[in-house]
Design an enzyme around this catalytic site. Structure first.
Site, PDB file in Angstrom:
ATOM      1  N   LYS A 168       0.746  -1.214   0.065  1.00  0.00           N
ATOM      2  CA  LYS A 168      -0.086  -0.128   0.166  1.00  0.00           C
ATOM      3  C   LYS A 168       0.754   1.237  -0.198  1.00  0.00           C
ATOM      4  O   LYS A 168       0.561   2.183  -0.752  1.00  0.00           O
ATOM      5  CB  LYS A 168      -0.942  -0.061   1.045  1.00  0.00           C
ATOM      6  CG  LYS A 168      -1.971  -1.013   1.187  1.00  0.00           C
ATOM      7  CD  LYS A 168      -2.832  -1.007   2.135  1.00  0.00           C
ATOM      8  CE  LYS A 168      -3.900  -2.207   2.276  1.00  0.00           C
ATOM      9  NZ  LYS A 168      -4.484  -2.586   0.847  1.00  0.00           N
ATOM     10  N   GLU A 256      -9.491  -4.949  -1.057  1.00  0.00           N
ATOM     11  CA  GLU A 256      -8.821  -6.017  -1.338  1.00  0.00           C
ATOM     12  C   GLU A 256      -9.455  -6.991  -0.262  1.00  0.00           C
ATOM     13  O   GLU A 256      -8.953  -7.065   1.013  1.00  0.00           O
ATOM     14  CB  GLU A 256      -7.442  -5.995  -1.373  1.00  0.00           C
ATOM     15  CG  GLU A 256      -6.730  -7.096  -2.188  1.00  0.00           C
ATOM     16  CD  GLU A 256      -6.752  -8.605  -1.268  1.00  0.00           C
ATOM     17  OE1 GLU A 256      -7.602  -9.308  -1.763  1.00  0.00           O
ATOM     18  OE2 GLU A 256      -5.894  -8.748  -0.416  1.00  0.00           O
ATOM     19  N   CYS A 290      -5.942 -14.891   1.382  1.00  0.00           N
ATOM     20  CA  CYS A 290      -7.484 -14.395   0.880  1.00  0.00           C
ATOM     21  C   CYS A 290      -7.652 -15.202  -0.608  1.00  0.00           C
ATOM     22  O   CYS A 290      -8.765 -15.316  -1.002  1.00  0.00           O
ATOM     23  CB  CYS A 290      -7.368 -12.864   0.621  1.00  0.00           C
ATOM     24  SG  CYS A 290      -6.289 -12.310  -0.129  1.00  0.00           S
ATOM     25  N   GLU A 390     -15.858 -18.462   3.527  1.00  0.00           N
ATOM     26  CA  GLU A 390     -14.435 -18.297   3.561  1.00  0.00           C
ATOM     27  C   GLU A 390     -14.157 -18.692   4.934  1.00  0.00           C
ATOM     28  O   GLU A 390     -14.812 -18.126   5.963  1.00  0.00           O
ATOM     29  CB  GLU A 390     -14.049 -16.883   3.341  1.00  0.00           C
ATOM     30  CG  GLU A 390     -12.689 -16.623   3.302  1.00  0.00           C
ATOM     31  CD  GLU A 390     -12.081 -15.334   2.888  1.00  0.00           C
ATOM     32  OE1 GLU A 390     -11.034 -15.071   2.231  1.00  0.00           O
ATOM     33  OE2 GLU A 390     -12.605 -14.176   3.576  1.00  0.00           O
ATOM     34  N   LYS A 460     -16.592  -8.851  -8.134  1.00  0.00           N
ATOM     35  CA  LYS A 460     -17.908  -9.188  -7.366  1.00  0.00           C
ATOM     36  C   LYS A 460     -17.628  -8.601  -6.022  1.00  0.00           C
ATOM     37  O   LYS A 460     -17.254  -7.606  -5.701  1.00  0.00           O
ATOM     38  CB  LYS A 460     -18.097 -10.532  -7.537  1.00  0.00           C
ATOM     39  CG  LYS A 460     -18.421 -10.969  -8.674  1.00  0.00           C
ATOM     40  CD  LYS A 460     -18.186 -12.626  -9.383  1.00  0.00           C
ATOM     41  CE  LYS A 460     -19.423 -13.414  -8.952  1.00  0.00           C
ATOM     42  NZ  LYS A 460     -19.597 -14.809  -9.348  1.00  0.00           N
ATOM     43  N   GLU A 467      -3.961  -3.674  -6.703  1.00  0.00           N
ATOM     44  CA  GLU A 467      -2.611  -3.586  -5.982  1.00  0.00           C
ATOM     45  C   GLU A 467      -1.664  -4.219  -6.813  1.00  0.00           C
ATOM     46  O   GLU A 467      -1.699  -4.984  -7.643  1.00  0.00           O
ATOM     47  CB  GLU A 467      -2.490  -4.384  -4.463  1.00  0.00           C
ATOM     48  CG  GLU A 467      -3.776  -3.648  -3.582  1.00  0.00           C
ATOM     49  CD  GLU A 467      -3.210  -3.831  -1.932  1.00  0.00           C
ATOM     50  OE1 GLU A 467      -2.796  -2.884  -1.578  1.00  0.00           O
ATOM     51  OE2 GLU A 467      -3.607  -4.826  -1.472  1.00  0.00           O
TER      52      GLU A 467
END
Length: 493
Positions: A168, A256, A290, A390, A460, A467
């Site tokens: 970032k 993200e 992720c 998840e 979605k 990034e």
């Protein structure tokens, strides 16, 4: 298994603002825990409103002078920071292991090294990537230029704290912005070291400030009138809240977020390689990634071979002390995450999935370590909880399929769209399948490789914005258009 007591990792103070450590003991105290033992390794304080205000004011003061510097001068500082990070990779990796519980054999190659790559990459492209366009208009002409947004906020997750801070900070800084970064309260230590290194590399004070906090701190940052941009790495529910708050002030955002990504294995695939990809895409960082391909669709003819190979290799993994270079799998980040993952495993059993291996706490660990065995379920159906939600732990779901059209439809039947992969010897089919998958980041015959040269992000409910790569600069800058007339103004009045 006996784990040696790690050295304390207490920082000089909780926050890093305007080039130095800052403490405010009136903030809510919290502990940094080594996940392998449950031992406190540092005690910090969450940012008070006064600390938040101080960090943002410092960033605002520093940003305009920074933006006036040439991109090459800004890039030179970032490249120097990359060099320092590489020189201190061992110490930074050890700190990352203490902070997260991830094995040192992972952090030494994948965490601060990736952060250093980001500083080097964006520092290197700075002189050319921020160029605008010249547009001829007959006698007149126009040009565009990329300008910084101002003060940006970065909110990190606990799975890759140093990497996320750098991913970032690098594009934000090279584009001429300042950043106030809030790491996860579970992993507060690494970002402070990144801030130290940036100052040592020559970054002017105030341009990268780090403040600690939890879910109560985020709104103070997101809703601040001097913040122009928010970049979040986190869960979908958190992303929705942050995006909604930012929308109220029309702030720029990058999200993200999470995923339930499909990995598709056709029967002509190299099974050894496909199993390796599935293991990396489910068990690396104890499954706390992720983009993991947690729904592994295996064509029925290959299912038996795939599961036999997978079971054998999974049961050979070494679980243990994350500071031991022989360890493959460390603990989850916290006891709370361990309990969450174990509850999903119980749901998988209750809903009829076949447990192939794992499914509990390993026998060789005891006490307060947040360990979960690498777990494989087969005969999973699309409607099972473990196939829809998840989990963020070392839990792989293996699903059967017959043909390409069927698996594409099932793979896309999710609210998520972060990533996906396909293993096949037929490259025409591979390209056809990735074209059909509704996801932002995709792999063919590999999985989860994310060099900083390529864009990373989802679609979605998995977020928006990108990034890494030059594309990230578009999300930390905006276009200014200038029309230049070479003649007189012809007014009709």
């Amino acid at each position: 298994m006996t784990i040696a007591t790690p050295l304390k990792a207490q920082p000089k103070a909780s926050h890093f603002i305007d080039g130095d450590y800052v403490e405010d003991n009136t903030g809510t105290p919290f502990e940094s825990i080594f996940p392998a033992t449950g031992e406190m390794i540092a005690k910090l304080h969450a940012a008070t409103p006064a600390i938040v205000e101080r960090a943002i004011a410092s960033a605002k003061r520093a940003q305009k002078e920074w933006a006036a510097m040439s991109p090459m001068a800004r890039g030179r500082i970032l490249k120097r920071a990359a060099d320092i990070m590489r020189e201190r990779n061992d110490a930074l990796s050890t700190l990352e292991t203490l902070d997260t519980g991830k094995p040192i054999q992972e952090t030494i190659v994948a965490d601060p090294t990736s952060g250093a790559d980001a500083f080097e990459f964006f520092g290197g492209i700075a002189p050319s990537a921020l160029n605008g366009d010249y547009i001829p208009l007959g006698g007149d002409f126009a040009y565009t230029k990329r300008v910084p947004l101002g003060v940006c906020v970065g909110i990190g997750a606990w799975n890759y704290p140093q990497q996320i801070a750098c991913w970032k900070a690098a594009p934000a800084l090279v584009a001429g912005n300042a950043m106030v970064f809030k790491p996860s309260e579970n992993t507060p230590l690494g970002a402070l070291k990144i801030a130290e290194i940036l100052i040592e590399a020559g970054l002017p004070k105030g341009l990268f400030n780090v403040i600690q906090g939890d879910r109560d701190t985020g709104p103070l940052l997101v809703n601040h009138p001097d913040v122009a941009k928010v970049s979040l790495t986190g869960s979908v529910p958190t992303g929705r809240k942050v995006a909604a708050a930012a929308a109220g002030h029309l702030k720029h955002v990058t999200m993200e977020l999470g995923g339930k990504s499909p990995m598709i294995v056709f029967d002509d695939a190299d099974i050894e390689s496909a199993v390796g990809g599935a293991m990396l895409g489910n068990f690396y960082s104890s499954g706390q990634v992720c983009s993991n391909g947690t729904r592994v669709f295996v064509q029925k003819k290959a299912k038996a071979r795939f599961l036999e190979n997978l079971k054998r290799r999974t049961e050979a993994m070494i679980l243990g002390d994350p500071l031991d270079y022989a360890t493959h799998l460390g603990p989850l980040v916290s006891k709370a995450q361990q309990e969450k993952v174990l509850s999903y495993i119980e749901k998988g059993k209750a809903e009829g999935a076949t447990l192939i291996t794992g499914g509990g706490i390993p026998n060789n660990v005891a006490g307060e370590g947040a360990y979960v065995q690498p777990t494989v379920f087969a005969d999973v159906t699309d409607d099972m909880t473990i196939a829809r939600e998840e989990i963020f732990g070392p839990v792989m779901c293996v699903l059967d399929f017959d043909d390409e059209d069927e698996v594409l439809a099932r793979a896309n039947a999710t609210e998520f769209g972060l990533a996906g992969g396909v293993f096949t010897a037929d490259l025409a089919r591979a390209h056809r399948v990735v074209d059909g998958l509704e996801a932002g980041t995709l792999w063919i015959n590999t999985y989860n490789l994310c060099p900083v040269e390529i864009p990373f992000g989802g679609s979605k409910q998995s977020g928006f914005g990108r990034e890494n790569s030059a594309a990230a600069l578009e999300h930390y800058s905006e276009l200014k258009t200038v029309y230049v007339s070479t003649g007189k103004v012809d007014a009709p009045y």
